[in-house]
Motif scaffolding. Structure first.
Motif, PDB file in Angstrom:
ATOM      1  N   THR A   1       5.468  39.863  81.626  1.00 46.45           N
ATOM      2  CA  THR A   1       5.712  38.492  82.047  1.00 46.45           C
ATOM      3  C   THR A   1       6.871  38.437  83.026  1.00 46.45           C
ATOM      4  O   THR A   1       7.907  39.066  82.787  1.00 46.45           O
ATOM      5  CB  THR A   1       6.046  37.602  80.830  1.00 46.45           C
ATOM      6  OG1 THR A   1       4.925  37.581  79.967  1.00 46.45           O
ATOM      7  CG2 THR A   1       6.373  36.185  81.264  1.00 46.45           C
ATOM      8  N   ALA A   2       6.702  37.715  84.105  1.00 46.25           N
ATOM      9  CA  ALA A   2       7.768  37.526  85.082  1.00 46.25           C
ATOM     10  C   ALA A   2       8.429  36.170  84.852  1.00 46.25           C
ATOM     11  O   ALA A   2       7.757  35.148  84.742  1.00 46.25           O
ATOM     12  CB  ALA A   2       7.205  37.599  86.500  1.00 46.25           C
ATOM     13  N   VAL A   3       9.736  36.185  84.760  1.00 48.55           N
ATOM     14  CA  VAL A   3      10.517  34.965  84.548  1.00 48.55           C
ATOM     15  C   VAL A   3      11.614  34.929  85.599  1.00 48.55           C
ATOM     16  O   VAL A   3      12.267  35.940  85.853  1.00 48.55           O
ATOM     17  CB  VAL A   3      11.142  34.937  83.137  1.00 48.55           C
ATOM     18  CG1 VAL A   3      11.966  33.674  82.936  1.00 48.55           C
ATOM     19  CG2 VAL A   3      10.056  35.054  82.080  1.00 48.55           C
ATOM     20  N   GLY A   4      11.823  33.778  86.210  1.00 50.78           N
ATOM     21  CA  GLY A   4      12.870  33.686  87.218  1.00 50.78           C
ATOM     22  C   GLY A   4      13.539  32.328  87.237  1.00 50.78           C
ATOM     23  O   GLY A   4      12.936  31.324  86.868  1.00 50.78           O
ATOM     24  N   ARG A   5      14.796  32.323  87.650  1.00 45.84           N
ATOM     25  CA  ARG A   5      15.486  31.049  87.822  1.00 45.84           C
ATOM     26  C   ARG A   5      16.462  31.142  88.989  1.00 45.84           C
ATOM     27  O   ARG A   5      17.153  32.152  89.175  1.00 45.84           O
ATOM     28  CB  ARG A   5      16.232  30.652  86.551  1.00 45.84           C
ATOM     29  CG  ARG A   5      17.294  31.625  86.078  1.00 45.84           C
ATOM     30  CD  ARG A   5      17.779  31.231  84.691  1.00 45.84           C
ATOM     31  NE  ARG A   5      18.709  32.211  84.143  1.00 45.84           N
ATOM     32  CZ  ARG A   5      20.027  32.031  84.092  1.00 45.84           C
ATOM     33  NH1 ARG A   5      20.568  30.921  84.570  1.00 45.84           N
ATOM     34  NH2 ARG A   5      20.805  32.966  83.560  1.00 45.84           N
ATOM     35  N   LYS A   6      16.481  30.087  89.760  1.00 46.02           N
ATOM     36  CA  LYS A   6      17.416  29.995  90.866  1.00 46.02           C
ATOM     37  C   LYS A   6      18.764  29.526  90.329  1.00 46.02           C
ATOM     38  O   LYS A   6      18.833  28.709  89.415  1.00 46.02           O
ATOM     39  CB  LYS A   6      16.912  29.009  91.913  1.00 46.02           C
ATOM     40  CG  LYS A   6      15.577  29.395  92.537  1.00 46.02           C
ATOM     41  CD  LYS A   6      15.095  28.312  93.484  1.00 46.02           C
ATOM     42  CE  LYS A   6      13.727  28.665  94.063  1.00 46.02           C
ATOM     43  NZ  LYS A   6      13.225  27.596  94.975  1.00 46.02           N
ATOM     44  N   ILE A   7      19.830  30.056  90.896  1.00 49.64           N
ATOM     45  CA  ILE A   7      21.169  29.636  90.501  1.00 49.64           C
ATOM     46  C   ILE A   7      21.966  29.256  91.739  1.00 49.64           C
ATOM     47  O   ILE A   7      21.670  29.721  92.848  1.00 49.64           O
ATOM     48  CB  ILE A   7      21.906  30.737  89.713  1.00 49.64           C
ATOM     49  CG1 ILE A   7      22.002  32.032  90.525  1.00 49.64           C
ATOM     50  CG2 ILE A   7      21.213  30.999  88.382  1.00 49.64           C
ATOM     51  CD1 ILE A   7      22.817  33.123  89.837  1.00 49.64           C
ATOM     52  N   TYR A   8      22.940  28.389  91.529  1.00 57.40           N
ATOM     53  CA  TYR A   8      23.789  27.923  92.618  1.00 57.40           C
ATOM     54  C   TYR A   8      22.970  27.363  93.781  1.00 57.40           C
ATOM     55  O   TYR A   8      23.120  27.765  94.919  1.00 57.40           O
ATOM     56  CB  TYR A   8      24.720  29.040  93.094  1.00 57.40           C
ATOM     57  CG  TYR A   8      25.497  29.686  91.974  1.00 57.40           C
ATOM     58  CD1 TYR A   8      26.364  28.944  91.173  1.00 57.40           C
ATOM     59  CD2 TYR A   8      25.340  31.036  91.680  1.00 57.40           C
ATOM     60  CE1 TYR A   8      27.060  29.534  90.121  1.00 57.40           C
ATOM     61  CE2 TYR A   8      26.039  31.636  90.635  1.00 57.40           C
ATOM     62  CZ  TYR A   8      26.891  30.872  89.863  1.00 57.40           C
ATOM     63  OH  TYR A   8      27.575  31.466  88.811  1.00 57.40           O
TER      64      TYR A   8
END
Length: 221
Positions: free
Chosen positions: A195-202
């Protein structure tokens, strides 16, 4: 590997002495990623593109029972890394070696075939064959292992002028943000039943992405 190594050495021959100090203001999200590694007791961690070993030493400090390994193509960066490791209290748990991220054998380098965590921090944006590196990294995970990547994002929440300035400045150091990182992670996940999980920060300045063994795909701004 010779041309790549020579190019990296030319970039970092002098910069390595001030690398950690000068990169701290803009290589954002590294410590956030480290906090989320959740390395199991006695677990193994591999960093691809370890540079000065800054991250490896942080990981060794954060996870007292972790065994940490790193590789880099630059001899001069590894000189600095080895000096830092020797000066630290973690020399018995941190090892580094010279290797090309696109072509290496961890069993040859370290006597380890699979890792509980594989980390790539602001390195993919400097590697032409970065897709190959991601797939190779995924192949080195244990069944319950996770791949963790932090790198420059698409700057979607920031002014356009900032994005243009940043990308032009990064290009001076042979850095190209991989704005399709999550697409590539998702593709690898589908092939490897992960599973690919991602989150943008700043506001999109950086992205933290993971390849996990459990099902769920989440991308948040």
């Amino acid at each position: 590997m010779t041309d790549t190594a020579a190019h990296m050495d030319s970039i970092y021959r002098l910069q390595r002495h001030i690398y950690d100090l000068t990169r701290k203001p803009y290589l954002l999200g590294r410590d956030v990623m480290i906090d989320g590694l959740a390395v199991p007791p006695g677990g193994s961690v591999l960093e691809i593109g370890c540079g000065t070993a800054r991250n490896l030493l942080k990981i060794a400090e954060h996870y007292p029972h972790a065994r940490c390994f790193g590789l880099d193509v630059s001899s001069v960066m590894l000189e600095t890394a080895e000096q830092s490791i020797r000066r630290s209290q973690f020399a018995d748990r941190v090892r580094v070696a010279k290797a090309d991220a696109c072509d290496f054998s961890p069993s040859v380098l370290f006597g380890v075939e699979r890792f509980d965590r594989v980390v790539i921090s602001y390195a993919l944006s400097m590697i032409p064959g970065w897709e190959q590196v991601l797939d190779a990294a995924a192949s080195l995970l244990t069944d319950t292992g996770t791949l963790h990547v932090v790198d420059f994002g698409d700057q979607s929440g920031l002014p356009n002028w900032f994005r243009q300035f940043l990308y032009a400045w990064l290009a001076l150091f042979s850095v190209t943000p991989r704005t399709n990182l999550m697409d590539q992670m998702t593709q690898i996940a589908s092939v490897r039943s992960r599973t690919a999980v991602g989150r943008k920060i700043y506001r999109g300045y950086a992205i933290i992405s993971e390849l996990r063994p459990q099902p769920n795909l989440t991308i948040s701004a």
